[in-house]
Design an enzyme around this catalytic site. Structure first.
Site, short mmCIF file in Angstrom:
data_model
loop_
_atom_site.label_atom_id
_atom_site.label_comp_id
_atom_site.label_asym_id
_atom_site.label_seq_id
_atom_site.Cartn_x
_atom_site.Cartn_y
_atom_site.Cartn_z
N SER A 1 29.53 0.23 0.80
CA SER A 1 30.40 -0.38 0.15
C SER A 1 30.23 -1.37 -0.11
CB SER A 1 31.31 -0.18 1.51
OG SER A 1 31.50 1.39 2.18
N HIS B 1 29.32 3.15 -6.56
CA HIS B 1 30.02 3.63 -5.47
C HIS B 1 31.39 4.63 -5.35
CE1 HIS B 1 33.41 0.83 -2.56
NE2 HIS B 1 31.98 2.13 -2.02
N GLU C 1 33.34 2.46 -8.61
CA GLU C 1 32.23 1.31 -9.02
C GLU C 1 30.81 1.15 -9.41
OE1 GLU C 1 35.32 -2.10 -6.17
OE2 GLU C 1 33.85 -1.06 -5.20
N ASN D 1 36.94 -3.31 -1.76
CA ASN D 1 37.12 -3.74 -0.67
C ASN D 1 36.57 -4.77 -0.13
OD1 ASN D 1 36.11 -1.31 0.26
ND2 ASN D 1 34.59 -0.55 0.04
N1 LIG Z 1 33.72 6.57 4.40
C1 LIG Z 1 34.02 5.29 3.16
O1 LIG Z 1 34.99 5.73 3.27
C2 LIG Z 1 33.47 5.19 2.21
C3 LIG Z 1 33.32 4.83 0.61
C4 LIG Z 1 32.83 4.69 0.52
C5 LIG Z 1 31.58 4.38 0.80
N2 LIG Z 1 31.00 4.33 1.61
C6 LIG Z 1 29.93 4.45 1.93
O2 LIG Z 1 28.87 5.96 1.93
C7 LIG Z 1 27.79 5.54 3.05
C8 LIG Z 1 27.88 6.68 3.97
O3 LIG Z 1 29.15 6.10 5.03
P1 LIG Z 1 29.86 7.51 5.73
O4 LIG Z 1 31.81 7.26 5.56
O5 LIG Z 1 29.39 8.95 4.69
O6 LIG Z 1 29.47 7.59 6.67
P2 LIG Z 1 29.69 9.33 7.58
O7 LIG Z 1 29.16 8.71 9.58
O8 LIG Z 1 30.32 9.83 7.83
O9 LIG Z 1 27.48 9.56 7.84
C9 LIG Z 1 26.75 8.67 7.62
C10 LIG Z 1 25.70 9.26 7.31
O10 LIG Z 1 24.11 8.37 7.73
C11 LIG Z 1 23.47 9.62 8.56
N3 LIG Z 1 22.96 8.80 9.31
C12 LIG Z 1 23.07 8.17 10.23
N4 LIG Z 1 21.76 7.89 10.28
C13 LIG Z 1 21.18 7.77 9.66
C14 LIG Z 1 19.15 7.21 9.52
N5 LIG Z 1 18.87 6.33 10.49
N6 LIG Z 1 18.68 7.99 8.90
C15 LIG Z 1 19.36 8.53 7.52
N7 LIG Z 1 20.25 8.90 8.10
C16 LIG Z 1 21.32 8.00 8.23
C17 LIG Z 1 24.66 10.75 8.87
O11 LIG Z 1 23.45 11.14 10.15
C18 LIG Z 1 24.98 10.75 8.72
O12 LIG Z 1 25.03 11.72 7.44
C19 LIG Z 1 27.59 4.04 4.44
O13 LIG Z 1 27.32 3.31 2.52
C20 LIG Z 1 29.21 3.88 3.83
O14 LIG Z 1 29.36 2.53 3.17
C21 LIG Z 1 31.51 5.12 2.86
#
Ligand SMILES: NC(=O)c1ccc[n+]([C@@H]2O[C@H](COP(=O)([O-])OP(=O)(O)OC[C@H]3O[C@@H](n4cnc5c(N)ncnc54)[C@H](O)[C@@H]3O)[C@@H](O)[C@H]2O)c1
Length: 283
Positions: A120, A141, A153, A191
């Protein structure tokens, strides 16, 4: 650059699962990698439940459901992503952890493969430089929930080749999204604009300007936003939100990006939002 047929996704959280559904529905072969077998099984269970809901609402046919399920697999072995034309990383928003993963992907994924991040806010250049193929690294993204949100994005670090960006834009478009190209600056477009607003909603609440629920009534009613800021923070995840604010603050030093104490306290308490059943609200 070769066509994209097989897409690997690393991370089985909110976004990894959502992007897997989007890519599977767009006709790509998809392999999701979770760290555990249980996590991998949960991706397929979640996808099945989501597709079943759409069949029930007559948005897709049973045949479409079955063919998507035939295209999406999940594994707990990173090595199974070796033949992917594109890998999208969607793990925890932590630069050190993501850099380590990109260095591993460099060893595993075939040389022509594009390595993308769904970060993000983090600097995509840092991930590009963790590999030996920085010209083939970019950001893709998606927004949450990925199956519903129209925007993607595509982030171009200064090292990315034009054909990498062209391929990423074509992939996002093939997924039915509106793709925009953005420079590698913390928060990109959405963001960078959204998080000062969300953070300032917490500030208003902390200052006692209005209650949380009244603030959440204000923004849909007053600005036609689909939901209020606290509901949105819970949807995004409070840990992810704090990580996003920290990355924005580190880049711009704008006080509007300095995460409010309530956000940090809730993260410390494990109240991360919808994904843990409790954030600002209970679920
Ligand atoms: N939540 C949102 O609204 C959103 C939107 C767009 C982008 N993102 C981005 O997407 C990415 C994931 O976010 P999310 O919301 O899916 O988070 P989430 O917490 O739902 O999932 C995170 C994932 O990462 C894994 N993980 C955690 N620690 C780890 C490690 N040390 N090594 C490998 N895997 C690991 C977890 O097991 C899980 O599968 C982030 O970069 C976030 O910024 C999030």
């Amino acid at each position: 650059m070769a066509d994209i047929n097989t897409v690997g996704i690393v991370g089985s959280g909110i976004m990894g699962s959502g992007v897997a559904e989007v890519a599977g529905r767009a006709g790509y072969q998809v392999i999701v990698r979770s760290r555990t077998r249980r996590g991998a099984d949960a991706v397929i269970e979640g996808l099945t439940a989501s597709l079943d809901r759409q069949v029930a609402k007559e948005r897709i046919t049973t045949d479409e459901r079955n063919s998507v399920l035939g295209r999406v697999t999940a594994t707990d072995h990173l090595g199974h992503l070796a033949d992917c034309d594109l890998v999208i990383e969607s793990i925890v928003e932590d630069l050190a952890v993501k850099r380590e993963l990109f260095a591993e992907l460099e060893q595993i994924v075939k040389p022509s493969g594009i390595l993308a991040t769904n970060t993000s806010t983090l600097p995509v250049i840092e991930l590009a430089m963790a590999t030996q193929r920085p010209e083939q690294v970019c950001g893709i993204h998606f927004f949450n929930p990925a199956p519903q949100m129209k925007l993607v994005e595509v982030v171009k670090p200064i090292t990315a080749g034009d054909d990498t960006i062209t391929a990423a834009l074509a992939f996002a478009t093939a997924c039915g999204k509106d793709a925009i190209e953005v420079a590698d600056r913390a928060g990109f477009v959405v963001n960078a604009l959204l998080f000062p607003y969300l953070n300032n909603a917490v500030r208003l609440y902390e200052q006692g300007t209005a209650s949380m629920t009244d603030i959440d009534t204000a923004m849909p009613g007053g600005c036609n936003f689909p939901m209020g800021p606290f509901a949105l923070l819970d949807l995004v995840g409070l840990d992810t939100s704090v990580a996003i604010l920290d990355a924005l603050y580190a880049e711009f030093h704008d006080p509007n990006y300095a995460a409010m104490p309530t956000l940090r306290r809730k993260v410390a308490a494990g109240q991360l939002g919808r994904k843990t059943g409790r954030g600002f609200y209970r679920y």
